[in-house]
Design an enzyme around this catalytic site. Structure first.
Site, PDB file in Angstrom:
ATOM      1  N   CYS A 114      27.975  45.060  41.011  1.00 54.93           N
ATOM      2  CA  CYS A 114      28.114  44.347  42.290  1.00 54.93           C
ATOM      3  C   CYS A 114      27.864  45.232  43.506  1.00 54.93           C
ATOM      4  CB  CYS A 114      29.497  43.720  42.392  1.00 54.93           C
ATOM      5  SG  CYS A 114      29.781  42.468  41.127  1.00 54.93           S
ATOM      6  N   HIS A 249      31.172  41.921  50.091  1.00 59.03           N
ATOM      7  CA  HIS A 249      30.843  41.395  48.770  1.00 59.03           C
ATOM      8  C   HIS A 249      31.656  40.131  48.558  1.00 59.03           C
ATOM      9  CE1 HIS A 249      29.982  40.884  44.642  1.00 59.03           C
ATOM     10  NE2 HIS A 249      31.126  41.374  44.180  1.00 59.03           N
ATOM     11  N   ASN A 279      30.343  34.448  43.067  1.00 58.99           N
ATOM     12  CA  ASN A 279      30.034  35.877  43.073  1.00 58.99           C
ATOM     13  C   ASN A 279      28.637  36.084  42.470  1.00 58.99           C
ATOM     14  OD1 ASN A 279      29.839  38.628  42.620  1.00 58.99           O
ATOM     15  ND2 ASN A 279      31.883  38.839  41.743  1.00 58.99           N
TER      16      ASN A 279
HETATM   17  O1  UT7 Z   1      32.490  41.399  41.647  1.00 63.58           O
HETATM   18  C1  UT7 Z   1      33.199  42.404  40.993  1.00 63.58           C
HETATM   19  C2  UT7 Z   1      34.538  42.462  41.497  1.00 63.58           C
HETATM   20  N1  UT7 Z   1      35.325  41.387  40.960  1.00 63.58           N
HETATM   21  C3  UT7 Z   1      36.404  41.031  41.573  1.00 63.58           C
HETATM   22  O2  UT7 Z   1      36.672  41.530  42.622  1.00 63.58           O
HETATM   23  C4  UT7 Z   1      37.316  40.027  40.895  1.00 63.58           C
HETATM   24  C5  UT7 Z   1      38.718  40.442  41.133  1.00 63.58           C
HETATM   25  N2  UT7 Z   1      39.699  39.594  40.523  1.00 63.58           N
HETATM   26  C6  UT7 Z   1      39.940  38.318  40.932  1.00 63.58           C
HETATM   27  O3  UT7 Z   1      39.254  37.797  41.776  1.00 63.58           O
HETATM   28  C7  UT7 Z   1      41.129  37.599  40.348  1.00 63.58           C
HETATM   29  O4  UT7 Z   1      41.921  38.525  39.618  1.00 63.58           O
HETATM   30  C8  UT7 Z   1      40.752  36.433  39.425  1.00 63.58           C
HETATM   31  C9  UT7 Z   1      40.175  35.285  40.248  1.00 63.58           C
HETATM   32  C10 UT7 Z   1      39.766  36.891  38.375  1.00 63.58           C
HETATM   33  C11 UT7 Z   1      42.008  35.896  38.728  1.00 63.58           C
HETATM   34  O5  UT7 Z   1      42.986  35.530  39.671  1.00 63.58           O
HETATM   35  P1  UT7 Z   1      44.503  35.993  39.451  1.00 63.58           P
HETATM   36  O6  UT7 Z   1      45.279  35.400  40.540  1.00 63.58           O
HETATM   37  O7  UT7 Z   1      44.485  37.500  39.338  1.00 63.58           O
HETATM   38  O8  UT7 Z   1      44.856  35.278  38.108  1.00 63.58           O
HETATM   39  P2  UT7 Z   1      45.329  35.928  36.732  1.00 63.58           P
HETATM   40  O9  UT7 Z   1      44.202  36.599  36.054  1.00 63.58           O
HETATM   41  O10 UT7 Z   1      46.568  36.719  37.004  1.00 63.58           O
HETATM   42  O11 UT7 Z   1      45.716  34.632  35.919  1.00 63.58           O
HETATM   43  C12 UT7 Z   1      46.788  33.785  36.324  1.00 63.58           C
HETATM   44  C13 UT7 Z   1      46.871  32.628  35.362  1.00 63.58           C
HETATM   45  C14 UT7 Z   1      46.821  33.042  33.893  1.00 63.58           C
HETATM   46  O12 UT7 Z   1      47.712  32.215  33.174  1.00 63.58           O
HETATM   47  P3  UT7 Z   1      49.157  32.780  32.749  1.00 63.58           P
HETATM   48  O13 UT7 Z   1      48.900  33.982  31.924  1.00 63.58           O
HETATM   49  O14 UT7 Z   1      49.856  33.100  34.058  1.00 63.58           O
HETATM   50  O15 UT7 Z   1      49.740  31.622  31.998  1.00 63.58           O
HETATM   51  C15 UT7 Z   1      45.414  32.726  33.475  1.00 63.58           C
HETATM   52  O16 UT7 Z   1      45.316  32.419  32.106  1.00 63.58           O
HETATM   53  O17 UT7 Z   1      45.747  31.750  35.564  1.00 63.58           O
HETATM   54  C16 UT7 Z   1      45.116  31.497  34.293  1.00 63.58           C
HETATM   55  N3  UT7 Z   1      43.682  31.304  34.535  1.00 63.58           N
HETATM   56  C17 UT7 Z   1      43.160  30.088  34.811  1.00 63.58           C
HETATM   57  N4  UT7 Z   1      43.697  28.877  34.936  1.00 63.58           N
HETATM   58  C18 UT7 Z   1      42.888  27.843  35.217  1.00 63.58           C
HETATM   59  C19 UT7 Z   1      42.706  32.215  34.528  1.00 63.58           C
HETATM   60  N5  UT7 Z   1      41.531  31.627  34.799  1.00 63.58           N
HETATM   61  C20 UT7 Z   1      41.786  30.316  34.971  1.00 63.58           C
HETATM   62  C21 UT7 Z   1      40.985  29.198  35.275  1.00 63.58           C
HETATM   63  N6  UT7 Z   1      41.570  27.995  35.391  1.00 63.58           N
HETATM   64  N7  UT7 Z   1      39.632  29.295  35.470  1.00 63.58           N
END
Ligand code: UT7
Length: 322
Positions: A114, A249, A279
């Site tokens: 990225c 980004h 993204n």
């Molecule tokens: O371009 C390169 C750089 N990339 C980035 O900068 C990405 C950085 N990371 C992020 O943007 C975020 O961490 C994400 C958008 C990927 C995830 O958001 P989060 O608030 O960190 O969520 P999480 O990974 O902590 O997941 C929270 C919950 C989980 O469920 P439990 O374990 O709390 O029951 C996931 O399983 O949300 C669940 N989850 C979803 N639920 C519905 C993860 N993806 C989804 C989804 N729909 N698509």
């Protein structure tokens, strides 16, 4: 030596097909509400079979050249940042060179995920200032739909396809204070397992899918991006109040908003496309730049800071007077 290089034109290309969150929620366990709340993403563009990395890169590059009022005869280097080239080699940059009918100079691809566009811009800036190139197409072009695990809701909702480009040339006396003021690159290979592609050419035993520890990447992103923007400002003895536009980004609206707050910038001075593009990795910054220049938000004389962070881990910033 040329004192400064100048971004003379910008352009972008987005695939025709748009996929909304609701369409994804029909095949995986997710909702439009979750995606919008956690990421700000409403939709993404997905490439069709003919919308390859080189095809989209060439369209974006042609638009950047036209925007600069230049032609292919003015180009002597093509630098293309991508994590999703059409082939291992030739470089997609050279497919673009051929597609546009450029017959002189050189070209190569840059692999920095990225952060690829910031890396490519830094290389172009150095080459132009030291006289090794006089007209550089700097392109970010990505087909992440090819490397998604479409059954993994944690990643497949986050990315989209597209290409953005700028044309970089030596500054002249008539450019005044315009130009690329500085670029700042960083990498930490020890963090490579936080975000990677499980695969390579000739590794059929691998899935070929993008794998990400989203929470950890998020944590690094906010801290490292704020630091690398402050590094750029300090290098030019400038402060937060001098910034006219942040072109970040486009990974997650929450990261973008956090950056705006850290830089004391009102949201009106932050360019956001993540809602419509998702993204697009190396294409995200030049696509956002092309949009904000195209609709007249970014004007001549404006100070623009760009930043990105991605797999590697790589990150960087560029400070540009338009
Ligand atoms: O371009 C390169 C750089 N990339 C980035 O900068 C990405 C950085 N990371 C992020 O943007 C975020 O961490 C994400 C958008 C990927 C995830 O958001 P989060 O608030 O960190 O969520 P999480 O990974 O902590 O997941 C929270 C919950 C989980 O469920 P439990 O374990 O709390 O029951 C996931 O399983 O949300 C669940 N989850 C979803 N639920 C519905 C993860 N993806 C989804 C989804 N729909 N698509």
């Amino acid at each position: 030596m040329v004192a400064r290089s100048v971004i003379a034109g910008v352009g972008g290309y987005l695939p025709k097909r748009i996929v909304g969150n609701d369409e994804l929620s029909r095949t995986i366990d997710t909702t439009d509400a979750w995606i919008q709340e956690r990421t700000g993403i409403k939709q993404r563009h997905i490439a069709g079979p003919t919308e390859t990395c080189a095809f989209m890169g060439a369209r974006a590059a042609a638009a950047a050249l036209a925007n600069a009022g230049c032609g292919t005869e003015d180009v002597d280097a093509v630098i293309l940042a991508t994590a999703t080239p059409d082939q291992a080699f030739p470089a997609s940059a050279l497919r673009v060179q051929a597609e546009l009918g450029i017959t002189r100079g050189f070209g190569f691809d840059v692999s920095a995920a990225c952060s690829g566009f910031i890396y490519a811009l830094a290389i172009a800036d150095s080459m132009v200032r030291c006289g090794q190139a006089t007209g550089v197409l700097v392109i970010g072009s990505e087909v992440y739909s090819r490397i998604m695990n479409w059954a993994d809701r944690g990643t497949c909702v986050l990315f989209g396809d597209g290409a953005g480009a700028v044309f970089v040339r030596p500054g002249t006396d008539r450019d005044g204070g315009r130009g690329i003021l500085s670029t700042h690159l960083h990498a930490q290979g020890a963090l490579g397992d936080l975000l990677y592609v499980d695969g390579a050419v000739g590794r059929p035993e691998r899935s070929g899918h993008l794998v990400m520890n989203g929470r950890e990447v998020f944590r690094h992103a906010v801290a490292k991006l704020a630091a690398v923007v402050d590094e750029a400002l300090a290098a030019n003895r400038l402060g937060h109040a001098d910034i006219d536009w942040l072109v970040p980004h486009q990974a997650n609206r929450r990261i973008i908003d956090a950056m705006g707050r850290k830089l004391d910038l009102p949201s009106e001075q932050v360019v956001v496309t993540v809602d419509r593009h998702a993204n697009t990795s190396a294409a995200s910054v030049p696509l956002a730049l092309a949009e904000a220049c195209g609709d007249g938000r970014i004007k001549r004389g404006n100070l623009v800071v760009m930043e990105a962070l991605g797999g590697g881990m790589t990150w960087g910033s560029a400070l540009v007077r338009f």
